[in-house]
Design a protein around this motif. Structure first.
Motif, PDB file in Angstrom:
ATOM      1  N   GLY A 151     -20.585  23.720  26.164  1.00  0.00           N
ATOM      2  CA  GLY A 151     -21.456  24.758  25.635  1.00  0.00           C
ATOM      3  C   GLY A 151     -22.539  25.244  26.580  1.00  0.00           C
ATOM      4  N   LYS A 152     -22.416  24.944  27.879  1.00  0.00           N
ATOM      5  CA  LYS A 152     -23.422  25.390  28.854  1.00  0.00           C
ATOM      6  C   LYS A 152     -23.553  26.907  28.886  1.00  0.00           C
ATOM      7  CE  LYS A 152     -21.362  23.654  32.318  1.00  0.00           C
ATOM      8  NZ  LYS A 152     -20.236  23.234  31.469  1.00  0.00           N
ATOM      9  N   SER A 153     -22.451  27.581  29.067  1.00  0.00           N
ATOM     10  CA  SER A 153     -22.484  29.037  29.210  1.00  0.00           C
ATOM     11  C   SER A 153     -22.982  29.710  27.938  1.00  0.00           C
ATOM     12  CB  SER A 153     -21.108  29.571  29.595  1.00  0.00           C
ATOM     13  OG  SER A 153     -20.732  29.045  30.859  1.00  0.00           O
ATOM     14  N   THR A 154     -22.626  29.168  26.803  1.00  0.00           N
ATOM     15  CA  THR A 154     -23.094  29.711  25.533  1.00  0.00           C
ATOM     16  C   THR A 154     -24.604  29.534  25.407  1.00  0.00           C
ATOM     17  OG1 THR A 154     -20.960  29.229  24.539  1.00  0.00           O
ATOM     18  CG2 THR A 154     -22.784  29.618  23.026  1.00  0.00           C
ATOM     19  N   LEU A 155     -25.108  28.381  25.817  1.00  0.00           N
ATOM     20  CA  LEU A 155     -26.548  28.127  25.805  1.00  0.00           C
ATOM     21  C   LEU A 155     -27.266  29.079  26.757  1.00  0.00           C
ATOM     22  CD1 LEU A 155     -29.182  26.587  25.278  1.00  0.00           C
ATOM     23  CD2 LEU A 155     -28.346  24.794  26.826  1.00  0.00           C
ATOM     24  N   VAL A 156     -26.758  29.230  27.970  1.00  0.00           N
ATOM     25  CA  VAL A 156     -27.376  30.134  28.945  1.00  0.00           C
ATOM     26  C   VAL A 156     -27.337  31.577  28.429  1.00  0.00           C
ATOM     27  CG1 VAL A 156     -27.194  31.051  31.301  1.00  0.00           C
ATOM     28  CG2 VAL A 156     -27.010  28.588  30.899  1.00  0.00           C
ATOM     29  N   ALA A 157     -26.256  31.970  27.763  1.00  0.00           N
ATOM     30  CA  ALA A 157     -26.179  33.315  27.185  1.00  0.00           C
ATOM     31  C   ALA A 157     -27.246  33.504  26.102  1.00  0.00           C
ATOM     32  CB  ALA A 157     -24.783  33.575  26.617  1.00  0.00           C
ATOM     33  N   GLU A 158     -27.509  32.476  25.326  1.00  0.00           N
ATOM     34  CA  GLU A 158     -28.558  32.562  24.305  1.00  0.00           C
ATOM     35  C   GLU A 158     -29.925  32.710  24.959  1.00  0.00           C
ATOM     36  OE1 GLU A 158     -30.786  32.473  20.694  1.00  0.00           O
ATOM     37  OE2 GLU A 158     -28.755  33.097  21.200  1.00  0.00           O
ATOM     38  N   LEU A 159     -30.158  32.002  26.046  1.00  0.00           N
ATOM     39  CA  LEU A 159     -31.427  32.138  26.762  1.00  0.00           C
ATOM     40  C   LEU A 159     -31.571  33.560  27.320  1.00  0.00           C
ATOM     41  CD1 LEU A 159     -31.397  28.642  28.451  1.00  0.00           C
ATOM     42  CD2 LEU A 159     -33.027  29.404  26.691  1.00  0.00           C
ATOM     43  N   ALA A 160     -30.478  34.130  27.812  1.00  0.00           N
ATOM     44  CA  ALA A 160     -30.503  35.513  28.297  1.00  0.00           C
ATOM     45  C   ALA A 160     -30.788  36.471  27.142  1.00  0.00           C
ATOM     46  CB  ALA A 160     -29.181  35.871  28.969  1.00  0.00           C
ATOM     47  N   ARG A 161     -30.167  36.228  25.998  1.00  0.00           N
ATOM     48  CA  ARG A 161     -30.389  37.078  24.823  1.00  0.00           C
ATOM     49  C   ARG A 161     -31.862  37.082  24.425  1.00  0.00           C
ATOM     50  NH1 ARG A 161     -31.346  37.152  19.815  1.00  0.00           N
ATOM     51  NH2 ARG A 161     -31.453  34.908  19.504  1.00  0.00           N
ATOM     52  N   ARG A 162     -32.535  35.966  24.687  1.00  0.00           N
ATOM     53  CA  ARG A 162     -33.957  35.856  24.365  1.00  0.00           C
ATOM     54  C   ARG A 162     -34.857  36.443  25.450  1.00  0.00           C
ATOM     55  NH1 ARG A 162     -34.931  30.052  21.396  1.00  0.00           N
ATOM     56  NH2 ARG A 162     -33.136  30.149  19.974  1.00  0.00           N
ATOM     57  N   GLY A 163     -34.258  37.024  26.476  1.00  0.00           N
ATOM     58  CA  GLY A 163     -35.035  37.715  27.492  1.00  0.00           C
ATOM     59  C   GLY A 163     -35.287  36.946  28.770  1.00  0.00           C
ATOM     60  N   HIS A 164     -34.706  35.763  28.902  1.00  0.00           N
ATOM     61  CA  HIS A 164     -34.896  34.971  30.119  1.00  0.00           C
ATOM     62  C   HIS A 164     -33.906  35.405  31.194  1.00  0.00           C
ATOM     63  CE1 HIS A 164     -37.777  32.218  28.321  1.00  0.00           C
ATOM     64  NE2 HIS A 164     -37.022  32.246  27.240  1.00  0.00           N
TER      65      HIS A 164
END
Length: 182
Positions: free
Chosen positions: A14-27
């Protein structure tokens, strides 16, 4: 560099999914070199694929990770503050893969010269979400072996491994941000 934060761990955890969520939050985030290399090599008929030539693949991942870091450092604006950049895997991952594939000793020098935040967030093995796809052909046992190598490699080079809980993507992102004090 302290603002460069690595999300590593078990392939398919789930690394990429987690990183995508961080991107969705503006990071700011950096996509996994391995996935980009597989896409490029498959499109061009190249052979630097983990199931064809793991050492060539790992060398390409090292080069891409170094390029990613250099590009971000060149863009760095001291006035912008210390906003984190989340990397889906880091140089340690690629160097550990090269050492495993070829015995070539590169990890120590790369880990010393190119630092990340001392906290490395590790997604644990999670068989219930693990899947294979055209870019991830290896089985779960290979993913476990890689994970075990990373659990040794990161602490051996001065990083604190922070296990990411097996929970919702949103809760995982909250956990990472809270642990970083954000």
């Amino acid at each position: 560099m302290d603002r460069f934060v690595v999300v590593s761990g078990c392939s398919g955890g789930g690394k990429s999914t987690l990183v995508a969520e961080l991107a969705r939050r503006g990071h700011v985030t950096v996509a996994e070199p391995g996935r980009r290399i597989v896409e490029r090599e498959r499109a061009s008929g190249g052979l630097a694929l983990p199931w064809v030539d793991l050492a060539a693949f790992a060398r390409a991942a090292i080069a891409m990770a170094l390029d990613d870091r250099a590009a971000l450092m060149a863009e760095d604006d001291p006035a912008s503050g210390a906003a984190p950049v989340f990397f889906d895997r880091g140089l340690v991952d690629a160097a550990a893969a090269l050492e495993h594939a070829s015995g070539e000793k590169v990890l120590e020098d790369l880990a010393a010269a190119h630092r990340y935040n001392p906290l490395v967030f590790m997604t644990p093995p999670w068989p219930e979400i693990y899947t294979q796809d055209p870019g991830r052909r290896h089985g779960f046992q290979d993913a476990l072996a890689e994970y075990e190598r990373l659990l040794v490699a990161y602490p051996a080079h001065g990083y604190e491994v922070v296990p990411v809980p097996r929970t919702s993507v949103s809760a995982r992102a909250d956990f990472v941000l809270e642990r970083l004090g954000l």
